[in-house]
Design a protein around this motif. Sequence first.
Motif, short mmCIF file in Angstrom:
data_model
loop_
_atom_site.label_atom_id
_atom_site.label_comp_id
_atom_site.label_asym_id
_atom_site.label_seq_id
_atom_site.Cartn_x
_atom_site.Cartn_y
_atom_site.Cartn_z
N THR A 123 -3.83 41.74 11.30
CA THR A 123 -4.76 42.09 12.37
C THR A 123 -5.15 43.55 12.27
N ARG A 181 1.68 48.22 17.79
CA ARG A 181 1.89 47.65 16.46
C ARG A 181 3.37 47.38 16.23
N VAL A 192 -0.89 40.06 18.58
CA VAL A 192 -1.36 41.42 18.86
C VAL A 192 -2.14 41.44 20.18
N TYR A 193 -2.97 40.43 20.41
CA TYR A 193 -3.70 40.36 21.68
C TYR A 193 -2.72 40.25 22.85
N PRO A 228 -3.42 37.81 15.03
CA PRO A 228 -4.20 38.34 16.15
C PRO A 228 -3.72 37.86 17.52
N LEU A 237 -6.02 46.30 14.88
CA LEU A 237 -5.98 46.63 16.29
C LEU A 237 -6.91 47.81 16.49
N ALA A 295 -8.22 42.79 19.01
CA ALA A 295 -7.32 42.32 17.96
C ALA A 295 -8.17 41.50 17.01
#
Length: 185
Positions: free
Chosen positions: A129, A167, A45-46, A42, A131, A122
């Motif tokens: 994760t 992604r 992704v964040y 996460p 999203l 996220a």
Amino acid sequence: MGGLPWRWGATPEEAARDYPADSTLGVPVRRLTRAVDVAAPPERVYRRLCQLALAPYSYDWIDNRGRRSPRGLVPGADRIEVGQVLMRTYAVTAVEPGRSWTGIMLPRLARVFGPTAVTYAAEPAAAGTRLVCRLALGQRGPLDRVRGRALAWADVVMVRRQLLTLRALAEGDGRAGRKSLDEEW
């Protein structure tokens, strides 16, 4: 909750869950939920979600004036703050560092599209994760419902591309076995 254009990639649980955008407008809303699995933690992704401060990461020829959204991480872009404008579209109203940000559509755009709020999150998942993008469309009357339906169809195309791009960047481009963005639809 329904299917397209209201939900793409999201589980029924994600579509039913409350996100900060749902209560940001102060009027009844129609909720749109888009989501993808990301094989990355996460935090990574964040960090990619924060890059939305720089560019929209969907179809650059449409929504970024033909300029390619940055593929590398830009230093400082991970410091999202309340009041900051992202994607030339949303003023940030709330940030949960490392997890999500929420914004409200700028007034000049809300006059065209109706009152709109968004949350990008996220969320930790078994395989990495989830999203998630939640768009909340204000529903004050018949005009907002018509505008909302049109926006929902355009949004499912644009945000689908955006989430798939984010992604791919979070997972690392060129990984063997990954479908191309165009093969995902």
